[in-house]
Design a protein around this motif. Structure first.
Motif: not given
Lengths: 287, 280
Positions: A276-282
């Motif tokens: 879920i957190m990774l959806r905000f950052v590459d």
């Protein structure tokens, strides 16, 4: 062989193959093994291969286990909020208020050195502070603020969270500082010329541009806190349970299938949270 | 810049100082308390000043096999350090080109950082016991620690190579250097300071590792395991003395690595060419 070697990517694969071998044998296979064992059965003395859901049934049917999971999330959430506030403030100070690179690096190194020392020793070092006759109680009584020593300083939720913040704030400072240092200072000047107040610059320019660093730090802190068992055990004097401690208790009792089932659920929980957190950052863009 | 600092500088500066006190205060406290007199307890007041508790550490009978575990941790740390440095360079080089499956490998490396340590420990322990192998710090413990140090080393190398200017290599290749010569004479010297960082991570993370080594070190403890064992049955400042000594050891390791990095930087600055800087 010659042709195989010339294929695009063959050289890269040869270079990463030792790493892959290590990760397959010491990371992926162990996880696979845990998953398999979580379906096994156990008696008091031994474990035997099987395919049954007893371990999971017990796990999901127990109110105690649910409470322990909630406790684990609570620890993660509180630690995350505190480490983020401290980490952001420290990185902000280093980036925008310290003007020479030499000082920035020196002060930054000062923040990171404890990372390279022993976590266990750093936990132990809170004992003389928080104990019943510790420095905190002595000085509070000395100042006349309290009459009786506070009992909740050591071996409590407070102590656990304090230790988490002490150990893991560095994981916030480093990535946030790293992204903040790359913010083009002219953007901030432009915002100021456009009439933005200091607070507006913070919320409209700096925070959005720092978001990747914030997310990386958050992932570290959340993963470390959720997977921890030793900090909770030591700082709570074995009085508080989190999921990691459930696992380590089962291991202590040689109940490996039950430990494995809890471990699988913990792993899924951690990975979902991080996904879920990774959806905000590459992440790859940030290196 | 008019030289005058805004009020926010002093507020944030004070916050930063408090943060440093919070970081270092406890460590300094046990540093002081480890010099307790022989009758002293785990907290203030100090009952005299002595080296009694350090002396106790050298009486092997009193506190268990500290020096054996220190030697094991040292050996393991060096093994992990060398392996991490070599494999991180290789991984870093591999990732300079995109290759089929590079994304999957990248995610496995990252997963290694976030998967709870106790799972790695438990999983490796289970595999070894099912295979009928004995866990030992130099085999299973070594592998378990690599799953923690390799991702850090690789992350550093990825960051280094992302900022690496390929022009130097192209120049060398144009002059007829072989790929090994390019690596040896161009790439390696350029990334040397970062390798010091990777080595520092490799050694210290291994030296202090606890959770991943817990179920994988077998019957011979590493130092962190030994220290943790002591916390349950030793309730005297001897624990602080040990803590102070190993922290001092860690600090001197960090100091040595920083000095090496600084030395490389200095030498490079001195020998660096002034080409392209114009006539003075």
């Amino acid at each position: 062989m010659e042709r195989l070697f010339r294929r695009p990517g063959a050289q890269s694969w040869m270079l990463v193959s030792p790493i892959m071998l290590i990760l397959v044998f010491f990371l992926l296979m162990p996880i696979g093994m845990i998953t398999a064992v979580s379906f096994w059965g156990s008696t008091e003395f031994s474990i035997y291969p099987a395919f049954q859901f007893d371990n999971y049934e017990y796990l999901f049917g127990s109110q105690v286990v649910w409470n322990v999971f909630i406790k684990t999330f609570t620890f993660a959430l509180i630690t995350w909020a505190i480490t983020l506030s401290i980490g952001f403030t420290v990185a902000y100070f280093l980036t925008f208020h310290v003007h020479t690179l030499t000082w920035q690096i020196t002060l930054f190194l000062l923040c990171t050195i404890p990372f390279w020392t022993s976590n266990i020793i750093r936990m132990i070092s809170w004992v003389p502070f928080l104990g019943r006759n510790g420095i905190a109680n002595q000085s509070l009584i000395g100042m006349g603020l309290i009459d009786e020593p506070l009992e909740w300083l050591l071996f409590s939720d407070f102590a656990v969270i304090l230790a988490f913040v002490h150990l893991y704030t560095l994981f916030m400072v480093v990535p946030i500082f790293n992204t903040m240092m790359r913010i083009d200072k002219s953007l901030i000047e432009a915002a100021r010329d456009g009439g933005a107040s200091g607070f507006q610059i913070l919320t409209n320019v700096i925070i959005p541009l720092t978001k990747p660093g914030i997310m990386i730090g958050s992932i570290f802190v959340v993963a470390l806190v959720m997977g921890d068992f030793i900090t909770v055990r030591f700082m709570s004097g074995s009085q508080i349970a989190n999921v990691g401690r459930l696992i380590s208790n089962d291991i202590g009792l040689l109940q490996y299938p039950s430990a494995a089932a809890t471990a699988v659920v913990l792993l899924c929980t951690v990975l979902i949270t991080i996904a879920i957190m990774l959806r905000f950052v590459d992440i790859r863009k940030e290196l | 810049m008019d030289g005058k600092r805004p009020l926010s500088f002093y507020i944030l500066g004070a916050f930063f100082v408090l943060f440093l006190i919070f970081l270092y205060g406890p460590t300094f406290t046990i540093g002081i308390l480890s010099f307790q007199g022989p009758g002293g307890g785990l907290t203030f007041p100090m009952r005299g000043v002595s080296l009694h508790w350090f002396d106790e550490l050298f009486q092997t009978q009193a506190v268990g096999d500290i020096w054996g575990s220190f030697r094991r941790s040292l050996a393991l740390g060096l093994m992990v350090m060398v392996t991490t440095v070599v494999l991180s360079i290789m991984g870093g080089l591999a990732y300079r080109k995109r290759f089929a499956g590079s994304n999957i490998v990248f995610y496995i490396i990252m997963a290694s950082l976030v998967i709870p340590s106790i799972l790695v420990s438990l999983g490796i322990g289970l595999i070894f016991s099912q295979l009928g192998w004995d866990v030992h710090w130099s085999t299973s413990g070594f592998g378990a620690q690599l799953t923690w140090t390799l991702p850090f080393g690789l992350l550093i190398m990825f960051a280094v190579f992302n900022r690496f200017n390929p022009a130097y290599e192209e120049a060398a290749r144009d002059q007829g250097a072989t790929s090994w010569q390019v690596f040896q004479h161009i790439v390696l010297p350029l990334i040397a300071p970062s390798l010091i960082g990777v080595a520092l991570f490799g050694f210290t993370l291994s030296y202090d590792e606890f959770a991943r080594t817990l179920l994988t070190s077998g019957s011979y403890n590493t130092l962190p395991l030994e220290i943790f064992g002591m916390t349950t049955n030793v309730t005297s400042p001897v624990l602080y003395a040990l803590g102070t000594l190993t922290t001092l050891f860690s600090l001197s390791i960090i100091g040595v690595f920083l000095c090496i990095a600084l030395f490389i930087q200095r030498r490079r600055a001195k020998q660096g060419s002034d080409a392209g800087k114009g006539m003075v």
